[in-house]
Design an enzyme around this catalytic site. Structure first.
Site, short mmCIF file in Angstrom:
data_model
loop_
_atom_site.label_atom_id
_atom_site.label_comp_id
_atom_site.label_asym_id
_atom_site.label_seq_id
_atom_site.Cartn_x
_atom_site.Cartn_y
_atom_site.Cartn_z
N CYS A 130 -4.96 5.83 -4.91
CA CYS A 130 -5.47 4.84 -3.83
C CYS A 130 -5.99 5.70 -2.72
O CYS A 130 -5.92 6.83 -2.74
CB CYS A 130 -4.22 4.27 -3.46
N HIS A 245 14.14 6.14 1.05
CA HIS A 245 12.51 6.47 1.00
C HIS A 245 11.96 6.87 2.14
O HIS A 245 12.19 6.65 3.14
CB HIS A 245 11.85 5.23 0.29
N GLU A 247 9.18 6.66 3.55
CA GLU A 247 8.49 5.80 4.38
C GLU A 247 9.42 4.86 5.13
O GLU A 247 9.16 4.56 6.19
CB GLU A 247 7.54 5.06 3.28
FE1 SF4 Z 1 -1.46 4.16 -1.05
FE2 SF4 Z 1 0.77 3.93 0.03
FE3 SF4 Z 1 -1.50 3.98 1.50
FE4 SF4 Z 1 -0.80 1.84 -0.24
S1 SF4 Z 1 0.44 2.45 1.70
S2 SF4 Z 1 -2.94 2.74 0.00
S3 SF4 Z 1 0.09 3.21 -1.87
S4 SF4 Z 1 -0.78 5.46 0.38
#
Ligand code: SF4
Length: 429
Positions: A130, A245, A247
């Protein structure tokens, strides 16, 4: 086995002679007239042997006279097609207990010959990297290439993206991955990964005099900003996500006193908030849309005045990959998702497919495929999570083509043209 020829081959230089108990899985066979026959299924055979704990090497093998030194036995399994594919393994010297590794090598090859045949691969699109992953990897690559930095170590806190192939590739180029900032020498450059960091980590970097370059995906940064904004107006932020995680740790760190983590709808009944009328939910960016909707419904049932983020926190890349896979699953007997075991969006692709009743497996690369999965399966759906490079998709298709002719049908459900500008520290003037 009737379709096996046994000849004597040697590894093509500079590959050395096989060691005790070692197996060579041939990537191609070189005949007496230097003609070459490809063995694309080599990664599949290698995976079986590695899982059995065999020392394995891959490379070309060359036909030689039996009398020649450094020769070793090769079993060549002819596949039922006439188009030149081979599955070939070679065995080195006996191990210390006097056992030849040839039997194990041949068993691994036979397992794949047993599921050989023509196949269709339904390829999901969009898949693989991505925009956030592309940007994060680009940040590290640009720093590596900066003339002023050459020769100085470059540190990255945590995996830059959740893919072991990407991480190993950057390690080979000199990047040092660390878990925490206390492993980084004072004054050095450290990159924060695509998953983001809490303010406490930024503060620690400042305190230690580190040059921090932030490769956090802008869509994760957006969720951080929401956590700050909603907690500042007096709301409790309920974050839907997975404990541990990176994030989630980073987002919770924006307002730790005013945030609560919910991992599933059943967690909702235990949520305690100071004011049930002032609750906003946010989500991790890489969740499954259907599961998240269930958690939101449970929250709304408990907190009828629940507020939502202004736009969906589940990112476009996660949603697109889920929709793309969903569109091809009905036609497939097996789903393969390429991604590392810690890749959240890849795991969600597997879980969603299984919930819909189709066999699905997460594989790090082609070596992760098991022969039993392909038994009786003529159509395979293939995708890759947002951190898995396209090269791994190509490798899987090529490996499957070593078992018989493969027809690839790509199905596109969305066009992605998202690009994120790199952070100012690495922008070209
Ligand atoms: Fe990619 Fe994570 Fe950003 Fe979504 S949030 S665009 S999966 S890096």
């Amino acid at each position: 086995m009737e379709n096996r020829d046994t000849h004597v081959y040697a590894a093509v230089p500079p590959s050395p002679v096989l060691g005790e108990g070692e197996v060579l899985v041939a990537t191609e066979l070189v005949g007496p007239g230097r003609e070459r026959v490809s063995c694309p299924a080599a990664p599949l055979v290698r995976g079986v042997l590695e899982r059995a704990g065999r020392p394995v090497r891959t490379g070309p093998a060359e036909l030689v006279s039996p009398a020649q030194d450094s020769a070793f036995q090769v079993a060549v399994d002819r596949l039922p097609s006439d188009d030149g594919r081979r599955i070939a393994v070679a065995a080195g010297a006996m191990d210390s207990e006097g056992r030849s590794p040839l039997a194990a090598a041949c068993a691994a090859a036979d397992a794949w010959v047993g599921v050989a045949g023509p196949r269709t691969v339904l390829l999901a699109s969009p898949r693989s990297w991505c925009a956030g992953v592309e940007r994060a990897v680009e940040v590290v690559e640009r720093l590596l290439e900066e003339p002023g930095r050459r020769g100085r170590p470059l540190f990255v806190r945590k995996q830059i993206v959740h893919n072991t192939h990407v991480v190993r590739g950057l390690e080979r180029r000199g990047v040092v991955f660390v878990e925490e900032l206390d492993e980084v020498p004072e004054g050095a450059t450290v990159v924060f990964s695509a998953h983001g960091v809490s303010p406490a980590v930024r503060e620690e970097a400042r305190g230690r005099g580190l040059e921090a370059v932030d490769a956090t995906c802008p869509l994760v940064t957006k969720v951080h900003a929401e956590a700050r904004r909603f907690s500042a107006r007096g709301d409790t932020v309920v974050l839907i996500g997975h404990d541990g995680h990176e994030e989630v740790e980073g987002t919770l760190g924006e307002a730790p006193e005013h945030s609560v983590l919910v991992q599933s709808p059943s967690d909702v009944r235990d949520v305690e908030v100071p004011d049930p009328d002032r609750v906003t939910y946010l989500t991790q960016t890489t969740l499954a849309a259907d599961e998240t909707a269930e958690a939101v419904d449970a929250l709304r049932a408990r907190f009828p005045r629940l507020k939502e983020p202004p736009s969906d926190d589940i990112c476009y890349a996660t949603t697109n990959r889920q929709n793309a896979l969903e569109a091809i699953v009905p036609g497939a007997g097996l789903v393969l998702v390429i991604g590392s075991a810690n890749s959240s969006n890849s795991l969600r692709l597997v879980e969603r497919t299984r919930r819909a009743g189709t066999a699905a497996h997460l594989i790090g690369d082609a070596t992760g495929i098991r022969p039993g999965w392909l038994a009786g399966v003529a159509t395979v759906a293939l995708t890759a999570g947002a951190s898995a490079p396209q090269a791994l998709v190509d490798e899987v298709i090529r490996a499957l083509s070593g078992l018989g002719p493969v027809t690839v049908q790509e199905h596109s459900t969305a066009v992605e043209n998202v690009r994120f500008a790199p952070p100012k520290e690495v922008r070209t003037p």
